[in-house]
Design a protein around this motif. Structure first.
Motif, mmCIF file in Angstrom:
data_model
loop_
_atom_site.group_PDB
_atom_site.id
_atom_site.type_symbol
_atom_site.label_atom_id
_atom_site.label_comp_id
_atom_site.label_asym_id
_atom_site.label_seq_id
_atom_site.Cartn_x
_atom_site.Cartn_y
_atom_site.Cartn_z
ATOM 1 N N TYR A 75 0.858 -1.177 0.000
ATOM 2 C CA TYR A 75 0.000 0.000 0.000
ATOM 3 C C TYR A 75 0.899 1.233 0.000
ATOM 4 C CZ TYR A 75 0.979 0.340 5.043
ATOM 5 O OH TYR A 75 1.603 0.447 6.252
ATOM 6 N N THR A 77 2.138 5.074 0.929
ATOM 7 C CA THR A 77 2.138 6.115 1.964
ATOM 8 C C THR A 77 2.839 7.341 1.390
ATOM 9 O OG1 THR A 77 4.217 5.252 2.884
ATOM 10 C CG2 THR A 77 2.162 4.449 3.859
ATOM 11 N N THR A 86 4.632 0.307 0.967
ATOM 12 C CA THR A 86 4.863 -0.446 2.207
ATOM 13 C C THR A 86 4.148 -1.782 2.119
ATOM 14 O OG1 THR A 86 4.961 1.652 3.394
ATOM 15 C CG2 THR A 86 4.690 -0.351 4.712
ATOM 16 N N CYS A 88 1.969 -5.076 2.957
ATOM 17 C CA CYS A 88 0.786 -5.366 3.771
ATOM 18 C C CYS A 88 1.145 -6.379 4.865
ATOM 19 C CB CYS A 88 -0.342 -5.932 2.900
ATOM 20 S SG CYS A 88 -0.959 -4.810 1.623
ATOM 21 N N CYS A 95 -4.117 -4.674 0.442
ATOM 22 C CA CYS A 95 -4.612 -3.863 1.557
ATOM 23 C C CYS A 95 -4.712 -2.413 1.133
ATOM 24 C CB CYS A 95 -3.702 -4.015 2.775
ATOM 25 S SG CYS A 95 -1.983 -3.528 2.453
ATOM 26 N N PHE A 96 -5.495 -1.687 1.914
ATOM 27 C CA PHE A 96 -5.663 -0.253 1.684
ATOM 28 C C PHE A 96 -4.707 0.538 2.566
ATOM 29 C CE2 PHE A 96 -7.922 3.790 2.480
ATOM 30 C CZ PHE A 96 -7.959 4.260 1.190
ATOM 31 N N THR A 97 -4.582 0.087 3.797
ATOM 32 C CA THR A 97 -3.593 0.614 4.733
ATOM 33 C C THR A 97 -2.983 -0.565 5.486
ATOM 34 O OG1 THR A 97 -5.146 0.891 6.576
ATOM 35 C CG2 THR A 97 -4.959 2.737 5.024
ATOM 36 N N GLY A 98 -2.111 -0.268 6.420
ATOM 37 C CA GLY A 98 -1.502 -1.348 7.184
ATOM 38 C C GLY A 98 -2.472 -2.070 8.085
ATOM 39 N N ASN A 99 -3.634 -1.457 8.377
ATOM 40 C CA ASN A 99 -4.616 -2.068 9.283
ATOM 41 C C ASN A 99 -5.935 -2.407 8.582
ATOM 42 O OD1 ASN A 99 -2.963 -1.889 11.636
ATOM 43 N ND2 ASN A 99 -3.438 0.314 11.761
#
Length: 299
Positions: A75, A77, A86, A88, A95-99
């Motif tokens: 994803y 940043t 970065t 996943c 993923c869209f973000t790490g979470n």
């Protein structure tokens, strides 16, 4: 000779100075598209604005490339200094973000942005989608929740979010749709005129037809008779026609007799002399009738 040596040293010094400003040791003069700075060994070192730097691994070596979007499993940043790709979480395929995962790796099931090894209560794992889907009733193949089916299991038909083995009475099953649908009833048009006889003046068979406007479905009301045939004998009327004709004639005769009687009474009211003549004729007729009766009695 001494002056020549000094000139040669000055030329070498100037050449080295100029080269150091044109090309830094280790830097490449031919960067790939999207690179702001690069080296021959490490590839892109920084990217142009709106590009993400991504490190491609080739054995033990990592080479930087600049991309407009990060590849699957990573994803993006952004920061004022640089934009990075970065990785996943290990259980995420993308993923869209790490979470927040958007797709899980095999053996995990997506639920509210998380990749889980087992689904929560009320949800069932779907291996094809790798998601936790609503736990459907046994007769459902897919559903939006435990009360609303969207597709039924084989041998069942969908109706208003429910799966039926047999459709209700006012519906019929549709095999192509696997749904309960309202039946279609037959519709026909009006009768055509009777066909003429092939040979005028002779007995023949005549027919008439009507068109089917809407064919019925398997469980719909069937079509009524669309073809009729009967014999015809020229010059002869049926009983109903004869009765109608006799009734018309009788009514016409009654009207004539009523009009004559009305006219006769009108004439008698307008002419008293005629009324007296009529009265005298009536009396003479009564006298003759009485004399005839006495003669018969004497004999």
């Amino acid at each position: 000779m001494h002056l020549q040596l000094v000139s040669f040293v000055l030329i070498l010094h100037c050449t080295k100075y100029t080269h150091s400003h044109k090309h830094t040791p280790g830097m490449s003069t031919g960067c790939q598209s999207g690179c702001l700075t690069c080296s021959d060994y490490n590839g892109c070192l920084s990217c142009k604005p709106k590009f993400f730097i991504f490190l491609e691994r080739n054995g033990m070596k990592q080479t930087g490339v600049c991309l407009t979007s990060c590849p699957s499993g990573y994803y993006g940043t952004r920061s004022p200094e640089r934009n990075d790709c970065t990785k996943c979480r290990p259980e995420c395929d993308s993923c869209f973000t790490g979470n927040f995962c958007t797709r899980c790796r095999a053996g995990f099931y997506l639920h509210q942005g998380k990749c889980l090894q087992s689904c929560p209560e009320g949800r069932a794992p779907n291996d094809a989608q790798r998601e936790c889907v609503p736990e459907c009733p046994a007769e459902c193949d897919s559903c939006t929740n435990s009360d609303t089916c969207t597709r039924c299991a084989p041998g069942h038909y969908l109706l208003l979010g429910k799966c039926h083995h047999d459709c209700p009475e006012e519906y019929e099953p549709s095999e192509p749709l696997m749904m309960c649908i309202p039946p279609v009833h037959c519709e026909v048009g009006g009768w055509s005129e009777w066909s003429p006889c092939a040979k005028p003046g002779k007995a023949c068979s005549v027919k008439r037809t009507r068109e089917v406007i809407q064919s019925p479905s398997p469980h719909g009301k069937p079509c009524p008779v669309t073809f009729e045939k009967r014999g015809r004998v020229p010059g002869k009327k049926n009983c109903k026609d004869r009765r109608n004709r006799n009734n018309r004639k009788e009514k016409e005769n009654q009207d004539i007799r009523r009009d004559r009687k009305r006219d006769r009474k009108a004439c008698e009211r307008e002419n008293p002399e005629n009324r007296n003549k009529t009265e005298r004729r009536r009396r003479r007729g009564q006298g003759r009738s009485a004399g005839t009766a006495e003669g018969d009695a004497v004999q």
